[in-house]
Scaffold this motif. Structure first.
Motif, PDB file in Angstrom:
ATOM      1  N   THR A   1       0.854  -1.183   0.000  1.00 41.50           N
ATOM      2  CA  THR A   1       0.000   0.000   0.000  1.00 41.50           C
ATOM      3  C   THR A   1       0.893   1.238   0.000  1.00 41.50           C
ATOM      4  O   THR A   1       1.728   1.400   0.897  1.00 41.50           O
ATOM      5  CB  THR A   1      -0.917   0.032   1.233  1.00 41.50           C
ATOM      6  N   ALA A   2       0.752   2.073  -0.999  1.00 45.02           N
ATOM      7  CA  ALA A   2       1.522   3.321  -1.098  1.00 45.02           C
ATOM      8  C   ALA A   2       0.621   4.482  -0.688  1.00 45.02           C
ATOM      9  O   ALA A   2      -0.530   4.573  -1.130  1.00 45.02           O
ATOM     10  CB  ALA A   2       2.034   3.520  -2.513  1.00 45.02           C
ATOM     11  N   ILE A   3       1.141   5.360   0.155  1.00 46.66           N
ATOM     12  CA  ILE A   3       0.376   6.518   0.642  1.00 46.66           C
ATOM     13  C   ILE A   3       1.148   7.788   0.317  1.00 46.66           C
ATOM     14  O   ILE A   3       2.330   7.924   0.667  1.00 46.66           O
ATOM     15  CB  ILE A   3       0.137   6.422   2.158  1.00 46.66           C
ATOM     16  N   GLY A   4       0.501   8.718  -0.368  1.00 44.11           N
ATOM     17  CA  GLY A   4       1.143   9.982  -0.722  1.00 44.11           C
ATOM     18  C   GLY A   4       1.471  10.800   0.514  1.00 44.11           C
ATOM     19  O   GLY A   4       0.636  10.957   1.398  1.00 44.11           O
ATOM     20  N   LYS A   5       2.683  11.324   0.574  1.00 48.31           N
ATOM     21  CA  LYS A   5       3.102  12.101   1.749  1.00 48.31           C
ATOM     22  C   LYS A   5       2.287  13.382   1.901  1.00 48.31           C
ATOM     23  O   LYS A   5       1.943  13.786   3.014  1.00 48.31           O
ATOM     24  CB  LYS A   5       4.591  12.430   1.641  1.00 48.31           C
ATOM     25  N   LYS A   6       1.982  14.022   0.792  1.00 43.83           N
ATOM     26  CA  LYS A   6       1.236  15.278   0.850  1.00 43.83           C
ATOM     27  C   LYS A   6      -0.265  15.062   0.654  1.00 43.83           C
ATOM     28  O   LYS A   6      -1.077  15.625   1.379  1.00 43.83           O
ATOM     29  CB  LYS A   6       1.772  16.247  -0.214  1.00 43.83           C
ATOM     30  N   THR A   7      -0.608  14.240  -0.310  1.00 43.74           N
ATOM     31  CA  THR A   7      -2.026  14.068  -0.637  1.00 43.74           C
ATOM     32  C   THR A   7      -2.730  13.087   0.295  1.00 43.74           C
ATOM     33  O   THR A   7      -3.948  13.123   0.436  1.00 43.74           O
ATOM     34  CB  THR A   7      -2.175  13.555  -2.081  1.00 43.74           C
ATOM     35  N   LYS A   8      -1.973  12.152   0.911  1.00 42.94           N
ATOM     36  CA  LYS A   8      -2.507  11.081   1.775  1.00 42.94           C
ATOM     37  C   LYS A   8      -3.374  10.102   0.983  1.00 42.94           C
ATOM     38  O   LYS A   8      -4.088   9.290   1.571  1.00 42.94           O
ATOM     39  CB  LYS A   8      -3.329  11.665   2.946  1.00 42.94           C
ATOM     40  N   GLU A   9      -3.294  10.161  -0.340  1.00 40.38           N
ATOM     41  CA  GLU A   9      -4.054   9.232  -1.169  1.00 40.38           C
ATOM     42  C   GLU A   9      -3.392   7.861  -1.158  1.00 40.38           C
ATOM     43  O   GLU A   9      -2.169   7.738  -1.150  1.00 40.38           O
ATOM     44  CB  GLU A   9      -4.148   9.754  -2.607  1.00 40.38           C
ATOM     45  N   ARG A  10      -4.222   6.819  -1.164  1.00 42.24           N
ATOM     46  CA  ARG A  10      -3.720   5.452  -1.113  1.00 42.24           C
ATOM     47  C   ARG A  10      -3.719   4.798  -2.492  1.00 42.24           C
ATOM     48  O   ARG A  10      -4.616   5.024  -3.303  1.00 42.24           O
ATOM     49  CB  ARG A  10      -4.562   4.629  -0.137  1.00 42.24           C
ATOM     50  N   GLU A  11      -2.692   3.967  -2.700  1.00 45.74           N
ATOM     51  CA  GLU A  11      -2.576   3.228  -3.956  1.00 45.74           C
ATOM     52  C   GLU A  11      -2.211   1.787  -3.620  1.00 45.74           C
ATOM     53  O   GLU A  11      -1.326   1.525  -2.811  1.00 45.74           O
ATOM     54  CB  GLU A  11      -1.496   3.852  -4.846  1.00 45.74           C
ATOM     55  N   SER A  12      -2.903   0.854  -4.239  1.00 45.35           N
ATOM     56  CA  SER A  12      -2.632  -0.563  -4.018  1.00 45.35           C
ATOM     57  C   SER A  12      -1.708  -1.093  -5.111  1.00 45.35           C
ATOM     58  O   SER A  12      -1.953  -0.880  -6.307  1.00 45.35           O
ATOM     59  CB  SER A  12      -3.947  -1.355  -4.016  1.00 45.35           C
ATOM     60  N   ILE A  13      -0.615  -1.754  -4.679  1.00 54.77           N
ATOM     61  CA  ILE A  13       0.385  -2.258  -5.621  1.00 54.77           C
ATOM     62  C   ILE A  13       0.545  -3.756  -5.417  1.00 54.77           C
ATOM     63  O   ILE A  13       0.632  -4.236  -4.277  1.00 54.77           O
ATOM     64  CB  ILE A  13       1.742  -1.554  -5.418  1.00 54.77           C
ATOM     65  N   LYS A  14       0.611  -4.505  -6.518  1.00 55.01           N
ATOM     66  CA  LYS A  14       0.824  -5.949  -6.450  1.00 55.01           C
ATOM     67  C   LYS A  14       2.160  -6.285  -7.092  1.00 55.01           C
ATOM     68  O   LYS A  14       2.415  -5.956  -8.252  1.00 55.01           O
ATOM     69  CB  LYS A  14      -0.307  -6.680  -7.166  1.00 55.01           C
ATOM     70  N   ILE A  15       3.030  -6.927  -6.329  1.00 55.85           N
ATOM     71  CA  ILE A  15       4.317  -7.363  -6.856  1.00 55.85           C
ATOM     72  C   ILE A  15       4.097  -8.576  -7.752  1.00 55.85           C
ATOM     73  O   ILE A  15       3.420  -9.541  -7.357  1.00 55.85           O
ATOM     74  CB  ILE A  15       5.295  -7.705  -5.719  1.00 55.85           C
ATOM     75  N   ILE A  16       4.666  -8.517  -8.934  1.00 55.00           N
ATOM     76  CA  ILE A  16       4.521  -9.610  -9.900  1.00 55.00           C
ATOM     77  C   ILE A  16       5.644 -10.615  -9.651  1.00 55.00           C
ATOM     78  O   ILE A  16       6.831 -10.327  -9.856  1.00 55.00           O
ATOM     79  CB  ILE A  16       4.588  -9.085 -11.350  1.00 55.00           C
TER      80      ILE A  16
END
Length: 510
Positions: free
Chosen positions: A229-244
Motif C-alpha cells: 500500500t503506497a500513501i502519498g506524503k502530501k495528498t494522503k491518497e492510497r494506492e494498491s500495488i501488487k508485486i509480480i
C-alpha cells in the motif's frame, strides 16, 4: 537633607518588603506543589542535571533572604543576596530564550501566567529595585574603619552581578554536557516537536513499514506478502500495488518487502532468498544467488545486503555483509555484537539502514546500547541510550540437552521500536526516567532522539495512543513521523525543532 534621607530609607524599606513578599510567595508556591516544581526543574535545559538539590536550595535561599530583609541588621546583606538571586533568574531566562534548544514550561503560581519575555522584564525590574536600594543605603564602616565610598559600592554591586551571571553560565554549560553525554536519565520534553496531521484507518493490523521515496511511503502486509500500500506524503491518497512474482516453487514463510530508491526487495531469511526488481514495473525478476540464512536483513544496494544470522558459536547472533559481486560473498564481523549472557537473546535488537547516510544502526532490545556500522560491515562506533540498563536483564532456560534456548522469565525491554532519518536515531523507550508521571506513560509512547553524528542525546517526545492501541512500529522521514497502532496509521508532522536537527547536517554538507 533629612527629607531626602527619609525618602531614601522609605524606598529601601519598601523595596525590602516587596522582595519579602515576592520570595515568600514564590517559596510557599513551590512547597505546596513541590513535586511539580521538581519536574519543571528536571525539564529545564539549564538545571536538568541538578534538579534535586536545586529544588531544595532555591526554596531555602528564598526564605532565608526574606528573613534577612526583615531584620535591619542583615538588610544590606539581604539586598545584595536579592540582587544576586534576581540576576541569576534573569540570566537563566535570557540563556533559555537565546541559547537553549527549547524553552520549558514556566514557574508555578501567578508567574506561570507570564510569557518568558514578560517574566524577564519582571525580573529585571526587581534587579533595578535592588540596585537602586543598595545605592541609596547610607555609607557604613567596614571592619578597618574606613568609609565605604560610592566607587567601592559600585565595585561590590558589579562584582555581585557578574559573579551571579557566571554561576548561571557554568551551570548551563555543565548541565548541557551532562545531559548530552553523561545523562543521569533525565529526559527533556520540548514543546510539541511533532503535531498530529491525520489518522488513516488501514482496516487491518497486519501492516508494516517497507520504505519511502520522495513522494510516497510504502506499507507491506504480513498477511498478503506481495501486496503493498503506497500513501502519498502530501495528498494522503492510497494506492494498491501488487508485486509480480511466481512464488509457487519457493516455500516462503516470513516474507518482508523493502523499498530502496528505485528498487524493491522481497526477502525471506528462512528460505533463504532475496529477490529484487524495479518500482517501474514491480516485477521481482532477479534473485541474489548464494544468500545465507538470516534473521534480519537490510538492502544496501541491488547486490549488497547487511544481515544478521545465527551462524556464530552456539548459534549466536552475528552481523555480516553479503556482496553478490565478490567471490567470497558473505563476510561476518563477529566483533560487532557483544555477548553478555547467551549471545542470542542478549544481542537481539533492531537493524536499520539509512541510504542517505549510507550506514546501519543496530539497537539492542535489552540494554542501553546501539552500534553504528559502515557500508562495509565495520564498526564506526558504539554509544549508549540514556537509560541505565547496561546489562540485559534476561533469564535463559536451556532445553533438550542444550539444543534449545528460551526466555524463562519476561525480559526487561529497554529499546523497542526504532527509526533512523539521516543523522537522527529515534528510539521507542520502555523505561521511565526521573521526573516522569505514570499518567504520561499510560497515555502515550515515549520516543528518545539521538544525534548519530555527535553521539549525543537530543530530546524526547510522546506519541499519544490512538484508540488505546499498542504501537507496532514507526517510521520517520525528513517531514513526517508515521506510527502504526492497531489498524490505524497515525501521521505526525515534524516541527522546526526536529526538522532543523536533520537539516543542520545538510547545511554543513553544502
Amino acid at each position: 537633607m533629612k527629607l531626602q534621607v527619609s525618602l531614601k530609607n522609605t524606598f529601601v524599606e519598601t523595596t525590602s518588603l516587596l522582595f519579602v513578599l515576592l520570595f515568600t510567595y514564590a517559596a510557599i508556591t513551590k512547597l505546596l506543589d513541590f513535586e511539580n516544581f521538581q519536574v519543571q526543574l528536571g525539564q529545564s535545559p539549564l538545571l536538568s542535571s541538578y534538579a534535586i538539590w536545586i529544588s531544595y536550595m532555591v526554596i531555602a535561599i528564598e526564605l532565608l533572604i526574606s528573613l534577612m530583609l526583615m531584620i535591619p541588621k542583615f538588610r544590606t546583606a539581604g539586598l545584595y543576596a536579592s540582587l544576586s538571586l534576581m540576576s541569576m533568574f534573569s540570566s537563566y531566562i535570557f540563556i533559555m530564550l537565546h541559547f537553549s534548544s527549547f524553552v520549558p514550561c514556566s514557574c508555578g503560581g501567578i508567574l506561570e501566567k507570564m510569557s518568558w519575555n514578560v517574566h524577564l522584564i519582571f525580573n529585571l525590574f526587581f534587579v533595578g529595585l535592588a540596585l537602586a536600594s543598595l545605592l541609596m543605603l547610607p555609607s557604613s564602616k567596614t571592619t578597618n574603619g574606613n568609609q565605604t565610598n560610592r566607587k567601592k559600592r559600585w565595585f561590590y554591586i558589579s562584582s555581585n552581578i557578574i559573579f551571579s551571571i557566571i554561576i548561571v553560565i557554568v551551570l548551563f554549560l555543565s548541565s548541557e554536557k551532562i545531559m548530552h553525554y553523561k545523562n543521569p536519565f533525565i529526559r527533556r520534553f520540548p514543546k510539541h516537536p511533532i503535531v498530529q496531521d491525520t489518522i488513516i484507518d488501514l482496516k487491518y493490523n497486519s501492516y508494516y513499514f517497507a520504505g519511502s521515496d520522495r513522494e510516497k511511503i510504502y506499507l507491506g502486509n504480513y498477511s498478503n506478502p506481495l501486496h503493498i500500500t503506497a500513501i502519498g506524503k502530501k495528498t494522503k491518497e492510497r494506492e494498491s500495488i501488487k508485486i509480480i512474482f511466481d512464488s509457487k516453487k519457493i516455500l516462503f514463510s516470513s516474507v518482508k518487502i523493502r523499498i530502496r530508491d528505485s528498487s524493491f526487495y522481497l526477502m525471506d531469511g528462512t528460505v533463504p532468498a532475496v529477490f529484487t526488481g524495479s518500482k517501474s514495473d514491480w516485477k521481482a525478476n532477479r534473485q541474489l544467488t548464494g544468500m545465507p540464512y538470516f534473521t534480519l536483513a537490510e538492502p544496501i544496494n541491488p547486490t549488497k545486503i547487511i544481515l544478521r544470522s545465527s551462524n556464530g558459536r552456539n548459534a549466536e547472533h552475528s552481523i555480516g555483509i553479503f556482496d553478490e559481486t565478490r567471490s567470497s560473498k558473505i563476510k561476518y564481523n563477529s566483533r560487532l555484537l557483544q555477548k553478555q549472557i547467551d549471545g542470542i537473546f542478549d544481542t537481539d535488537g533492531t537493524l536499520l539502514f539509512d541510504e542517505k547516510a549510507n550506514r546501519t544502526v543496530y539497537t539492542y532490545y535489552y540494554r542501553n546500547q546501539y552500534i553504528v556500522i559502515d557500508s562495509n560491515g565495520n564498526l564506526e562506533y558504539s554509544a549508549n541510550t540514556i537509560d541505565t540498563t547496561t546489562k540485559a536483564k534476561i533469564k535463559v532456560a536451556h532445553l533438550k540437552n542444550n539444543t534449545q534456548r528460551k526466555l524463562s522469565a519476561p525480559a526487561l525491554t529497554v529499546n523497542a521500536y526504532t527509526a533512523v532519518c539521516e543523522n537522527l536515531l529515534f528510539v521507542n523507550s520502555k523505561v521511565s526516567g526521573r521526573f516522569e508521571s505514570d499518567k504520561l506513560w499510560e497515555q502515550s509512547f515515549i520516543i528518545d532522539v539521538y544525534d548519530l553524528n555527535t553521539k549525543s542525546y537530543l530530546m524526547s517526545f510522546s506519541i499519544y495512543k490512538i484508540d488505546n492501541k499498542k504501537m507496532s512500529s514507526f517510521f520517520v522521514t525528513s517531514d513526517y513521523l508515521y506510527a502504526i497502532m492497531g489498524t490505524n496509521l497515525g501521521i505526525y508532522r515534524l516541527r522546526d525543532l526536529l526538522k532543523n536537527e536533520i537539516n543542520s547536517v545538510k547545511s554543513k554538507e553544502k
